[in-house]
Write a protein that holds these residues in place. Structure first.
Motif, PDB file in Angstrom:
ATOM      1  N   TYR A 323       0.818  -1.210   0.000  1.00 30.01           N
ATOM      2  CA  TYR A 323       0.000   0.000   0.000  1.00 30.01           C
ATOM      3  C   TYR A 323       0.859   1.270   0.000  1.00 30.01           C
ATOM      4  O   TYR A 323       0.521   2.250  -0.661  1.00 30.01           O
ATOM      5  N   LEU A 324       1.952   1.247   0.733  1.00 25.82           N
ATOM      6  CA  LEU A 324       2.853   2.408   0.741  1.00 25.82           C
ATOM      7  C   LEU A 324       3.445   2.637  -0.653  1.00 25.82           C
ATOM      8  O   LEU A 324       3.641   3.785  -1.076  1.00 25.82           O
ATOM      9  N   ALA A 325       3.720   1.556  -1.354  1.00 25.28           N
ATOM     10  CA  ALA A 325       4.203   1.677  -2.742  1.00 25.28           C
ATOM     11  C   ALA A 325       3.146   2.325  -3.632  1.00 25.28           C
ATOM     12  O   ALA A 325       3.465   3.121  -4.530  1.00 25.28           O
ATOM     13  N   LYS A 326       1.863   1.999  -3.372  1.00 28.16           N
ATOM     14  CA  LYS A 326       0.769   2.620  -4.143  1.00 28.16           C
ATOM     15  C   LYS A 326       0.725   4.137  -3.890  1.00 28.16           C
ATOM     16  O   LYS A 326       0.412   4.912  -4.793  1.00 28.16           O
ATOM     17  N   VAL A 327       1.009   4.538  -2.643  1.00 29.62           N
ATOM     18  CA  VAL A 327       1.056   5.979  -2.334  1.00 29.62           C
ATOM     19  C   VAL A 327       2.167   6.636  -3.147  1.00 29.62           C
ATOM     20  O   VAL A 327       1.971   7.689  -3.762  1.00 29.62           O
ATOM     21  N   ASP A 328       3.343   6.012  -3.160  1.00 27.98           N
ATOM     22  CA  ASP A 328       4.467   6.556  -3.927  1.00 27.98           C
ATOM     23  C   ASP A 328       4.145   6.636  -5.412  1.00 27.98           C
ATOM     24  O   ASP A 328       4.495   7.620  -6.080  1.00 27.98           O
ATOM     25  N   GLU A 329       3.446   5.629  -5.925  1.00 24.31           N
ATOM     26  CA  GLU A 329       3.048   5.642  -7.332  1.00 24.31           C
ATOM     27  C   GLU A 329       2.128   6.829  -7.616  1.00 24.31           C
ATOM     28  O   GLU A 329       2.254   7.507  -8.633  1.00 24.31           O
ATOM     29  N   ALA A 330       1.194   7.068  -6.702  1.00 28.49           N
ATOM     30  CA  ALA A 330       0.233   8.161  -6.881  1.00 28.49           C
ATOM     31  C   ALA A 330       0.930   9.521  -6.884  1.00 28.49           C
ATOM     32  O   ALA A 330       0.532  10.444  -7.585  1.00 28.49           O
ATOM     33  N   ILE A 331       2.003   9.625  -6.066  1.00 24.01           N
ATOM     34  CA  ILE A 331       2.762  10.885  -6.016  1.00 24.01           C
ATOM     35  C   ILE A 331       3.518  11.099  -7.336  1.00 24.01           C
ATOM     36  O   ILE A 331       3.563  12.198  -7.854  1.00 24.01           O
TER      37      ILE A 331
END
Length: 331
Positions: A323-331
């Motif tokens: 999920y943290l990787a998904k946040v980074d992707e969104a950024i």
């Protein structure tokens, strides 16, 4: 900033499912179940949502819950919240429910938990939203009643990840429930507790030291104790802060007075949550937007708050990292 808020995937860790009962659903269920409610229209209900403190909110909250009778009602309630999760880009949610609010009305524990968990299972299948269920004890009731509720929950241990403590804070300190929390811990439940919202910071100390909790719900009064602030920072104890709730219940008179930015800048582990969104004028994105419009919140703050929500959740490390990787992707 608003685009960033909407784009970021989020976890919500402080959400009372009964507090997501929108007036439209309240009226629909009241009619279906032939339950009288003290409002003539949806507009009347919304006009009643002018609270002066926690108790004035709770009075309406418990009255609204009377329309929830059968399993389908709890399913519909939860499903409507799931649709809000989709709208608000919440990909993981940890939902509170108050069994005593329902069992005291003769609604079986099983009816409540089954409706909620079936909706959450469908949310995972249809939208990929993961979830946990946390059972809260009502603190205005006795510890003995909390023990009875804990006993009722044992049949459903695989569905309930933790226990919490909510309802009227003032005059009902965490120490009142020390024994039942000890028992819950022995049974393998995660532990959370509302502390330091309306009551002073000593309630937070009690929750930490007597209840041995894993997460503090609210905790905004911690700022009044430098020693407590230092400890919370060192331990990185999660605080699930609910800005709209704090404003609506007059913990702070205006958004500009809210201390979330100070808590965050100090280095505390803060997340943003919506608490009882149907009553407090907005779901999680609206809480973030209100913060940005009233406080010097930066894009970096938004990202930190969102990442904290995943880091402080009760999911395993592999899923947290995903999920943290998904946040980074969104950024």
């Amino acid at each position: 900033m608003i685009d960033l808020i909407k784009r970021l995937p989020k976890a919500e860790l402080h959400l009372h499912i009964e507090g997501s009962l929108e007036p439209e659903l309240m009226f629909r269920l009241a009619k279906k179940n032939n339950v009288e409610i003290p409002y003539e229209s949806i507009e009347d209900v919304r006009n009643a949502y002018n609270f002066t403190n926690l108790q004035t909110f709770l009075d309406i909250y418990y009255a609204g819950a009377n329309v929830l009778i059968n399993k389908d009602d709890f399913y519909d309630l939860t499903w409507e919240y799931i649709l809000k999760c989709v709208e608000n880009n919440i990909i993981h949610t940890e939902i509170f429910f108050d069994p005593q609010t329902h069992t005291s009305r003769g609604i079986p524990f099983e009816t409540v938990i089954t409706g909620i968990k079936e909706a959450l299972a469908d949310a995972k299948e249809k939208y990929g939203i993961t979830s946990c269920i946390i059972m809260c004890f009502l603190r205005h009731l006795s510890q003995q009643e909390a023990f009875e509720t804990l006993e009722q929950s044992f049949r459903f241990k695989e569905d309930i990840i933790g226990v919490g403590l909510d309802s009227s804070e003032l005059g009902n300190p965490p120490s009142k429930f020390e024994a039942v929390f000890k028992k819950a811990k022995e049974e393998g439940f995660k532990l959370v507790a509302h502390a330091g919202e309306e009551a002073d910071f000593t309630y937070i100390y009690e929750a930490l030291d007597l209840l041995a909790i894993d997460r503090i719900d609210h905790g905004v009064q911690s700022i009044k104790s430098p020693e407590l602030m230092k400890r919370l920072k060192e331990e990185q104890m999660p605080l699930t802060v609910c800005p709209n709730s704090n404003i609506e219940l007059k913990v702070f008179q205006t958004y500009k007075e809210h201390n979330i930015k100070e808590l965050l800048d100090y280095g505390l582990n803060i997340s943003v949550n919506s608490d009882d969104p149907a009553y407090f004028k907005g779901y999680i994105n609206q809480n973030f937007i209100n913060l940005c419009e009233n406080l010097p919140i930066t894009e970096g703050d938004i990202v930190t708050l969102v990442k904290n929500s995943f880091k402080s959740s009760f999911i395993d490390n592999d899923l947290k990292n995903e999920y943290l990787a998904k946040v980074d992707e969104a950024i």
